[in-house]
Design a protein around this motif. Structure first.
Motif, PDB file in Angstrom:
ATOM      1  N   ASN A  13     119.044 -75.433 -14.017  1.00  0.00           N
ATOM      2  CA  ASN A  13     117.912 -76.224 -13.491  1.00  0.00           C
ATOM      3  C   ASN A  13     118.339 -77.672 -13.688  1.00  0.00           C
ATOM      4  O   ASN A  13     118.538 -78.101 -14.829  1.00  0.00           O
ATOM      5  CB  ASN A  13     116.677 -75.876 -14.314  1.00  0.00           C
ATOM      6  CG  ASN A  13     115.403 -76.600 -13.924  1.00  0.00           C
ATOM      7  OD1 ASN A  13     114.464 -76.591 -14.705  1.00  0.00           O
ATOM      8  ND2 ASN A  13     115.333 -77.204 -12.760  1.00  0.00           N
ATOM      9  N   ASP A  14     118.584 -78.392 -12.553  1.00  0.00           N
ATOM     10  CA  ASP A  14     119.281 -79.673 -12.736  1.00  0.00           C
ATOM     11  C   ASP A  14     118.390 -80.890 -12.578  1.00  0.00           C
ATOM     12  O   ASP A  14     117.356 -80.851 -11.894  1.00  0.00           O
ATOM     13  CB  ASP A  14     120.500 -79.747 -11.802  1.00  0.00           C
ATOM     14  CG  ASP A  14     120.155 -79.775 -10.313  1.00  0.00           C
ATOM     15  OD1 ASP A  14     120.996 -80.252  -9.550  1.00  0.00           O
ATOM     16  OD2 ASP A  14     119.052 -79.323  -9.935  1.00  0.00           O
ATOM     17  N   PHE A  15     118.828 -81.950 -13.240  1.00  0.00           N
ATOM     18  CA  PHE A  15     117.992 -83.140 -13.419  1.00  0.00           C
ATOM     19  C   PHE A  15     118.772 -84.430 -13.217  1.00  0.00           C
ATOM     20  O   PHE A  15     119.965 -84.498 -13.548  1.00  0.00           O
ATOM     21  CB  PHE A  15     117.421 -83.177 -14.852  1.00  0.00           C
ATOM     22  CG  PHE A  15     116.761 -81.906 -15.287  1.00  0.00           C
ATOM     23  CD1 PHE A  15     117.346 -81.100 -16.261  1.00  0.00           C
ATOM     24  CD2 PHE A  15     115.580 -81.493 -14.708  1.00  0.00           C
ATOM     25  CE1 PHE A  15     116.742 -79.920 -16.662  1.00  0.00           C
ATOM     26  CE2 PHE A  15     114.976 -80.300 -15.098  1.00  0.00           C
ATOM     27  CZ  PHE A  15     115.552 -79.516 -16.074  1.00  0.00           C
ATOM     28  N   VAL A  16     118.080 -85.447 -12.722  1.00  0.00           N
ATOM     29  CA  VAL A  16     118.539 -86.832 -12.821  1.00  0.00           C
ATOM     30  C   VAL A  16     117.702 -87.446 -13.934  1.00  0.00           C
ATOM     31  O   VAL A  16     116.468 -87.422 -13.861  1.00  0.00           O
ATOM     32  CB  VAL A  16     118.313 -87.595 -11.492  1.00  0.00           C
ATOM     33  CG1 VAL A  16     118.505 -89.083 -11.702  1.00  0.00           C
ATOM     34  CG2 VAL A  16     119.267 -87.080 -10.411  1.00  0.00           C
ATOM     35  N   GLN A  46     114.503 -81.761 -10.495  1.00  0.00           N
ATOM     36  CA  GLN A  46     113.519 -82.701 -11.029  1.00  0.00           C
ATOM     37  C   GLN A  46     114.208 -83.987 -11.505  1.00  0.00           C
ATOM     38  O   GLN A  46     115.406 -83.992 -11.804  1.00  0.00           O
ATOM     39  CB  GLN A  46     112.768 -82.101 -12.247  1.00  0.00           C
ATOM     40  CG  GLN A  46     111.652 -81.129 -11.902  1.00  0.00           C
ATOM     41  CD  GLN A  46     112.105 -79.703 -11.759  1.00  0.00           C
ATOM     42  OE1 GLN A  46     113.083 -79.265 -12.408  1.00  0.00           O
ATOM     43  NE2 GLN A  46     111.438 -78.940 -10.910  1.00  0.00           N
ATOM     44  N   MET A  47     113.405 -85.072 -11.612  1.00  0.00           N
ATOM     45  CA  MET A  47     113.838 -86.326 -12.227  1.00  0.00           C
ATOM     46  C   MET A  47     113.063 -86.481 -13.534  1.00  0.00           C
ATOM     47  O   MET A  47     111.852 -86.234 -13.564  1.00  0.00           O
ATOM     48  CB  MET A  47     113.539 -87.516 -11.321  1.00  0.00           C
ATOM     49  CG  MET A  47     114.560 -87.778 -10.227  1.00  0.00           C
ATOM     50  SD  MET A  47     114.724 -86.452  -9.023  1.00  0.00           S
ATOM     51  CE  MET A  47     113.122 -86.467  -8.271  1.00  0.00           C
ATOM     52  N   LEU A  48     113.776 -86.869 -14.589  1.00  0.00           N
ATOM     53  CA  LEU A  48     113.160 -87.033 -15.912  1.00  0.00           C
ATOM     54  C   LEU A  48     113.268 -88.502 -16.295  1.00  0.00           C
ATOM     55  O   LEU A  48     114.339 -89.102 -16.189  1.00  0.00           O
ATOM     56  CB  LEU A  48     113.878 -86.181 -16.960  1.00  0.00           C
ATOM     57  CG  LEU A  48     114.166 -84.707 -16.600  1.00  0.00           C
ATOM     58  CD1 LEU A  48     114.897 -84.035 -17.764  1.00  0.00           C
ATOM     59  CD2 LEU A  48     112.891 -83.965 -16.253  1.00  0.00           C
ATOM     60  N   VAL A  49     112.145 -89.073 -16.729  1.00  0.00           N
ATOM     61  CA  VAL A  49     112.108 -90.507 -17.043  1.00  0.00           C
ATOM     62  C   VAL A  49     111.762 -90.693 -18.518  1.00  0.00           C
ATOM     63  O   VAL A  49     110.764 -90.140 -19.002  1.00  0.00           O
ATOM     64  CB  VAL A  49     111.072 -91.224 -16.153  1.00  0.00           C
ATOM     65  CG1 VAL A  49     111.072 -92.715 -16.456  1.00  0.00           C
ATOM     66  CG2 VAL A  49     111.375 -90.965 -14.688  1.00  0.00           C
ATOM     67  N   TYR A  65     109.253 -85.691 -12.379  1.00  0.00           N
ATOM     68  CA  TYR A  65     108.970 -85.724 -10.947  1.00  0.00           C
ATOM     69  C   TYR A  65     109.731 -84.586 -10.285  1.00  0.00           C
ATOM     70  O   TYR A  65     110.938 -84.432 -10.485  1.00  0.00           O
ATOM     71  CB  TYR A  65     109.403 -87.066 -10.329  1.00  0.00           C
ATOM     72  CG  TYR A  65     108.637 -88.252 -10.890  1.00  0.00           C
ATOM     73  CD1 TYR A  65     109.036 -88.876 -12.064  1.00  0.00           C
ATOM     74  CD2 TYR A  65     107.491 -88.728 -10.249  1.00  0.00           C
ATOM     75  CE1 TYR A  65     108.327 -89.941 -12.599  1.00  0.00           C
ATOM     76  CE2 TYR A  65     106.778 -89.810 -10.768  1.00  0.00           C
ATOM     77  CZ  TYR A  65     107.194 -90.408 -11.952  1.00  0.00           C
ATOM     78  OH  TYR A  65     106.482 -91.452 -12.473  1.00  0.00           O
ATOM     79  N   ASN A  66     109.010 -83.776  -9.486  1.00  0.00           N
ATOM     80  CA  ASN A  66     109.670 -82.722  -8.716  1.00  0.00           C
ATOM     81  C   ASN A  66     110.465 -83.342  -7.570  1.00  0.00           C
ATOM     82  O   ASN A  66     110.233 -84.498  -7.184  1.00  0.00           O
ATOM     83  CB  ASN A  66     108.619 -81.761  -8.137  1.00  0.00           C
ATOM     84  CG  ASN A  66     108.167 -80.717  -9.138  1.00  0.00           C
ATOM     85  OD1 ASN A  66     108.949 -80.215  -9.943  1.00  0.00           O
ATOM     86  ND2 ASN A  66     106.887 -80.390  -9.092  1.00  0.00           N
ATOM     87  N   SER A  67     111.345 -82.531  -6.966  1.00  0.00           N
ATOM     88  CA  SER A  67     112.171 -83.050  -5.858  1.00  0.00           C
ATOM     89  C   SER A  67     111.316 -83.404  -4.641  1.00  0.00           C
ATOM     90  O   SER A  67     111.778 -84.130  -3.762  1.00  0.00           O
ATOM     91  CB  SER A  67     113.256 -82.037  -5.469  1.00  0.00           C
ATOM     92  OG  SER A  67     112.686 -80.765  -5.242  1.00  0.00           O
ATOM     93  N   ASN A  77     112.908 -76.785 -19.330  1.00  0.00           N
ATOM     94  CA  ASN A  77     114.355 -77.046 -19.335  1.00  0.00           C
ATOM     95  C   ASN A  77     114.615 -78.544 -19.473  1.00  0.00           C
ATOM     96  O   ASN A  77     115.569 -78.962 -20.146  1.00  0.00           O
ATOM     97  CB  ASN A  77     114.994 -76.537 -18.035  1.00  0.00           C
ATOM     98  CG  ASN A  77     115.029 -75.012 -17.979  1.00  0.00           C
ATOM     99  OD1 ASN A  77     115.211 -74.342 -19.004  1.00  0.00           O
ATOM    100  ND2 ASN A  77     114.822 -74.458 -16.812  1.00  0.00           N
ATOM    101  N   GLY A  78     113.737 -79.328 -18.867  1.00  0.00           N
ATOM    102  CA  GLY A  78     113.873 -80.785 -18.941  1.00  0.00           C
ATOM    103  C   GLY A  78     113.696 -81.313 -20.358  1.00  0.00           C
ATOM    104  O   GLY A  78     114.381 -82.261 -20.761  1.00  0.00           O
ATOM    105  N   ALA A  79     112.841 -80.660 -21.132  1.00  0.00           N
ATOM    106  CA  ALA A  79     112.604 -81.121 -22.522  1.00  0.00           C
ATOM    107  C   ALA A  79     113.882 -80.985 -23.345  1.00  0.00           C
ATOM    108  O   ALA A  79     114.181 -81.834 -24.199  1.00  0.00           O
ATOM    109  CB  ALA A  79     111.472 -80.309 -23.138  1.00  0.00           C
TER     110      ALA A  79
END
Ligand SMILES: N[C@H](CCC[C@H](N)C(=O)O)C(=O)O
Length: 283
Positions: A13-16, A46-49, A65-67, A77-79
């Motif tokens: 599950n990939d992120f910026v 997703q984008m993680l800020v 933020y979702n794509s 997964n982002g956490a």
């Protein structure tokens, strides 16, 4: 404006990931969509800020933020990627941090073996809190779980509706590989009984301590793994009497582990987080 970012993933599950403490960012939904675009932008689910927290006893604020450009409440997964990012970037010297999200505080912890465990908080089970409209629906009980009949293409699918801060509709399927995840997932995501849309989970029970899971995510489509989806699937399976904690969750992108002691105890999510590359983009 040049923005620095880090490309990461948690079980595929990939992120910026963007440090918004040391960079001033205020993007429009169209700009988030551009960042997520796999041809014209960087590409991510997703984008993680990373932001400074609002509360005093918390280490960071975490926006997701979702794509499709929409901001959402939670990302399991982002956490994990988040705690690896702030540790590697030396934004904290702690290995266990408290992070403010739209849906409350989560506590990710970097383990000695490089895996990351996140206290995702307790599941939210009342339909109105998912939110899920049960008007005129006749539910059925299976163990402690309540299953609801959802009409998809004129067929009835029995789903569990629950939230990990973000909404999930979970069903059991006989064979995860042939389940109509994309065809039905988009119909479930946009079903009118989910006023905030929903993440659609499809799980195959391997045994009481192992499942296979595919999730058609709200605002992102099918991803290789969904952390909150894994939490929701395991909680529902335990409540149905089909699973017992801890549960190994096989996803298309890798393995997650979920532990839950029931009732209002926290759901614990353990899994990997990987940094792929660093980059800069003109926005
Ligand atoms: N698509 C989800 C957000 C990302 C969740 C997922 N990537 C996870 O790891 O939990 C939603 O709209 O609620």
């Amino acid at each position: 404006m040049k923005i620095k970012f880090t490309k990461m993933h948690g079980a595929g599950n990939d992120f910026v990931v963007i440090d918004a403490i040391n960079q001033a960012i205020a993007f429009t939904p169209a700009q988030w969509q551009y960042l997520a675009d796999r041809r014209f932008g960087v590409g991510a689910d997703q984008m993680l800020v990373v932001e400074k927290p609002q509360a005093a006893d918390v280490d960071f604020r975490y926006r997701i933020y979702n794509s499709d450009g929409g901001e959402v409440e939670q990302c399991g997964n982002g956490a994990r990627a988040f705690v690896k990012f702030v540790t590697d970037k030396k934004l904290t010297s702690k290995h266990a941090i408290k992070v403010e999200t739209m849906s409350g505080i989560i506590e990710p912890r970097l383990e000695a073996n490089g895996q990351i465990t996140v206290d995702m908080g307790p599941p939210i089970l009342a339909p109105e809190d998912v939110p899920f409209d049960t008007t005129d629906l006749l539910s059925k009980a299976e163990g402690e779980e309540t299953l609801w009949p959802l009409d998809i293409k004129g067929e009835t699918y029995w789903i569990a509706a629950l939230s990990m801060g973000n909404p999930h509709a979970v069903q059991v399927v006989a064979d995860i590989e042939t389940a109509p995840v994309r065809e039905d997932g988009v119909l479930i995501e946009h079903h009118p009984r989910f006023p905030k849309r929903v993440n659609a989970g499809f799980m195959q029970i391997i045994d009481a301590h192992e499942i296979k899971l595919r999730v058609f995510e709200r605002g992102a489509g099918e991803t290789l793994a969904c952390g909150t989806g894994a939490c929701a699937a395991v909680v529902s399976g335990i409540r149905r009497g089909l699973l017992a904690s801890p549960v190994k969750v096989q996803t298309r992108g890798g393995e997650l582990s979920i532990a839950w002691a029931g009732n209002s105890s926290s759901v614990m999510l353990t899994g990997p987080a990987v940094t792929v590359f660093e980059g800069e983009i003109e926005l």
